[in-house]
Design a protein around this motif. Sequence first.
Motif, PDB file in Angstrom:
ATOM      1  N   UNK A   1       0.802  -1.020  -0.009  1.00 35.35           N
ATOM      2  CA  UNK A   1      -0.006  -0.131  -0.108  1.00 35.35           C
ATOM      3  C   UNK A   1       0.734   1.275  -0.149  1.00 35.35           C
ATOM      4  N   UNK A   2       2.014   1.021   0.316  1.00 36.46           N
ATOM      5  CA  UNK A   2       2.970   2.493   0.489  1.00 36.46           C
ATOM      6  C   UNK A   2       2.575   3.083   1.362  1.00 36.46           C
ATOM      7  N   UNK A   3       2.065   2.947   2.354  1.00 37.57           N
ATOM      8  CA  UNK A   3       1.694   3.587   3.659  1.00 37.57           C
ATOM      9  C   UNK A   3       1.999   3.111   5.099  1.00 37.57           C
ATOM     10  N   UNK A   4       2.810   2.125   5.103  1.00 38.46           N
ATOM     11  CA  UNK A   4       3.205   1.650   6.232  1.00 38.46           C
ATOM     12  C   UNK A   4       4.383   2.373   6.619  1.00 38.46           C
ATOM     13  N   UNK A   5       4.256   3.017   7.750  1.00 40.28           N
ATOM     14  CA  UNK A   5       5.496   3.524   8.440  1.00 40.28           C
ATOM     15  C   UNK A   5       6.209   2.811   9.160  1.00 40.28           C
ATOM     16  N   UNK A   6       6.014   1.822   9.853  1.00 44.18           N
ATOM     17  CA  UNK A   6       6.843   0.904  10.455  1.00 44.18           C
ATOM     18  C   UNK A   6       6.324  -0.625  10.765  1.00 44.18           C
ATOM     19  N   UNK A   7       7.451  -1.533  10.748  1.00 44.98           N
ATOM     20  CA  UNK A   7       6.829  -2.872  11.170  1.00 44.98           C
ATOM     21  C   UNK A   7       7.600  -3.122  12.566  1.00 44.98           C
ATOM     22  N   UNK A   8       6.871  -3.716  13.553  1.00 43.41           N
ATOM     23  CA  UNK A   8       7.543  -4.169  14.781  1.00 43.41           C
ATOM     24  C   UNK A   8       7.594  -5.559  14.898  1.00 43.41           C
ATOM     25  N   UNK A   9       8.766  -6.048  15.258  1.00 46.20           N
ATOM     26  CA  UNK A   9       9.132  -7.437  15.613  1.00 46.20           C
ATOM     27  C   UNK A   9       9.633  -7.779  16.910  1.00 46.20           C
TER      28      UNK A   9
ATOM     29  N   UNK B   1      15.488 -12.132   7.579  1.00 47.25           N
ATOM     30  CA  UNK B   1      16.199 -11.517   6.443  1.00 47.25           C
ATOM     31  C   UNK B   1      15.334 -11.159   5.470  1.00 47.25           C
ATOM     32  N   UNK B   2      14.101 -11.968   5.103  1.00 52.18           N
ATOM     33  CA  UNK B   2      13.065 -11.445   3.874  1.00 52.18           C
ATOM     34  C   UNK B   2      12.211 -10.406   4.543  1.00 52.18           C
ATOM     35  N   UNK B   3      11.891 -10.470   5.783  1.00 52.76           N
ATOM     36  CA  UNK B   3      11.127  -9.410   6.496  1.00 52.76           C
ATOM     37  C   UNK B   3      11.854  -7.943   6.185  1.00 52.76           C
ATOM     38  N   UNK B   4      13.211  -8.199   6.802  1.00 55.64           N
ATOM     39  CA  UNK B   4      13.988  -6.782   6.646  1.00 55.64           C
ATOM     40  C   UNK B   4      14.116  -6.340   5.138  1.00 55.64           C
ATOM     41  N   UNK B   5      14.412  -7.300   4.082  1.00 59.36           N
ATOM     42  CA  UNK B   5      14.412  -6.873   2.951  1.00 59.36           C
ATOM     43  C   UNK B   5      13.040  -6.225   2.390  1.00 59.36           C
ATOM     44  N   UNK B   6      12.113  -6.714   2.741  1.00 56.73           N
ATOM     45  CA  UNK B   6      10.917  -6.411   2.238  1.00 56.73           C
ATOM     46  C   UNK B   6      10.625  -4.924   2.883  1.00 56.73           C
TER      47      UNK B   6
ATOM     48  N   UNK C   1      10.202  -1.406   0.665  1.00 58.34           N
ATOM     49  CA  UNK C   1       9.338  -0.643   0.734  1.00 58.34           C
ATOM     50  C   UNK C   1       9.391   0.873   1.577  1.00 58.34           C
ATOM     51  N   UNK C   2      10.451   1.142   1.905  1.00 60.33           N
ATOM     52  CA  UNK C   2      10.888   2.319   2.604  1.00 60.33           C
ATOM     53  C   UNK C   2      10.055   2.380   3.938  1.00 60.33           C
ATOM     54  N   UNK C   3       9.969   1.141   4.355  1.00 62.94           N
ATOM     55  CA  UNK C   3       9.226   1.168   5.895  1.00 62.94           C
ATOM     56  C   UNK C   3      10.420   0.671   6.878  1.00 62.94           C
ATOM     57  N   UNK C   4      10.231   1.506   8.006  1.00 62.78           N
ATOM     58  CA  UNK C   4      11.122   1.259   9.053  1.00 62.78           C
ATOM     59  C   UNK C   4      10.838  -0.018   9.798  1.00 62.78           C
ATOM     60  N   UNK C   5      11.884  -0.776  10.141  1.00 62.68           N
ATOM     61  CA  UNK C   5      11.923  -2.044  10.933  1.00 62.68           C
ATOM     62  C   UNK C   5      12.422  -1.889  12.283  1.00 62.68           C
TER      63      UNK C   5
ATOM     64  N   UNK D   1      18.148  -3.980  12.531  1.00 64.38           N
ATOM     65  CA  UNK D   1      17.141  -3.003  12.836  1.00 64.38           C
ATOM     66  C   UNK D   1      17.219  -1.399  12.341  1.00 64.38           C
ATOM     67  N   UNK D   2      16.386  -0.788  12.056  1.00 66.77           N
ATOM     68  CA  UNK D   2      16.354   0.775  11.782  1.00 66.77           C
ATOM     69  C   UNK D   2      16.319   1.284  12.927  1.00 66.77           C
TER      70      UNK D   2
END
Length: 273
Positions: A47-55, A73-78, A82-86, A111-112
């Motif tokens: 969607x291009x509108x996800x600011x951050x993913x928490x893990x 690794x795949x989560x971080x790459x994704x 997408x320009x989303x902060x991990x 992590x970012x």
Amino acid sequence: MHGKSLAAARLGWPNSLASLPDFHSLAYLPERAEAAILDDVRARLASGSVAAVFLEPLLGSRGGYMPSRAFAGQLAESCAAAGTVLILDEIFTGFHRTGPLFLHQDLGVTPDILLVGKSMGNGFPVSGVAVDRRFSIESKMLPGSTYAGNPLAAAAVVATLREMRALPMSDKVAAVETTIRNSLADLEDLGVALRGKGALWVLEFPRSVSMRDLMSRIIQDGVIPSQTANYIRLLPAATITPAHLAQACEVIRRACHAQLGAPAARPIAPIHN
Ligand SMILES: Cc1ncc(COP(=O)(O)O)c(C=O)c1O
């Protein structure tokens, strides 16, 4: 689990108290396989509108599940694509709780943003946020709050980190892991799952077990583990002696056998030191 304040609770688990818009808590391990979780995350990132993913790199409060390196690794790459902060929540797992300084090192990701707390104050309540230097910090991102920048907390962290540096932490935590694995392995025969790493272990009991009765037995024999729902967590200090830890594990093992199966035959050895 990311905490109990409103936004953190909304991220962490389904609960009717915390309904905030634009927060999505996705089904995770063990309810879903890693491939399905990644598909779900990628669909949201598209969607291009996800600011951050928490893990949370090891589910310390929900079963002790840990994702694979491939998943991380795949989560971080994704996220990067997408320009989303991990954001890695290492409040529980950080500062050698699972062996390495941070668990993301074992998972092979950077992590970012890194959330830290718990062990870094060695009991003193303190937490922190580390942000990759690629991001600029603006003053309005750091509002003052009652306990922010508390000098006593800072002193506790400095003293704790100094001690950690002086100790062979990874070796000590590896010894804790060996003792727990060896002492409690046979609980799997009773239908009890043992999951974790280093000095962070979760025992998951069948739903039919009365946790109240089980905890009473364990506490009566002098051990006070952390229990929530049908989980018991073992979070020993890295500096515990193997003999003390083995004795505590034996109390837990005996209580489990007494309640769930045949009486345990192994004697509890006295501690001399
Ligand atoms: C992974 C994780 N994140 C964050 C927190 C912080 O939660 P709180 O400060 O609300 O207790 C915890 C506390 O248990 C935790 O385990």
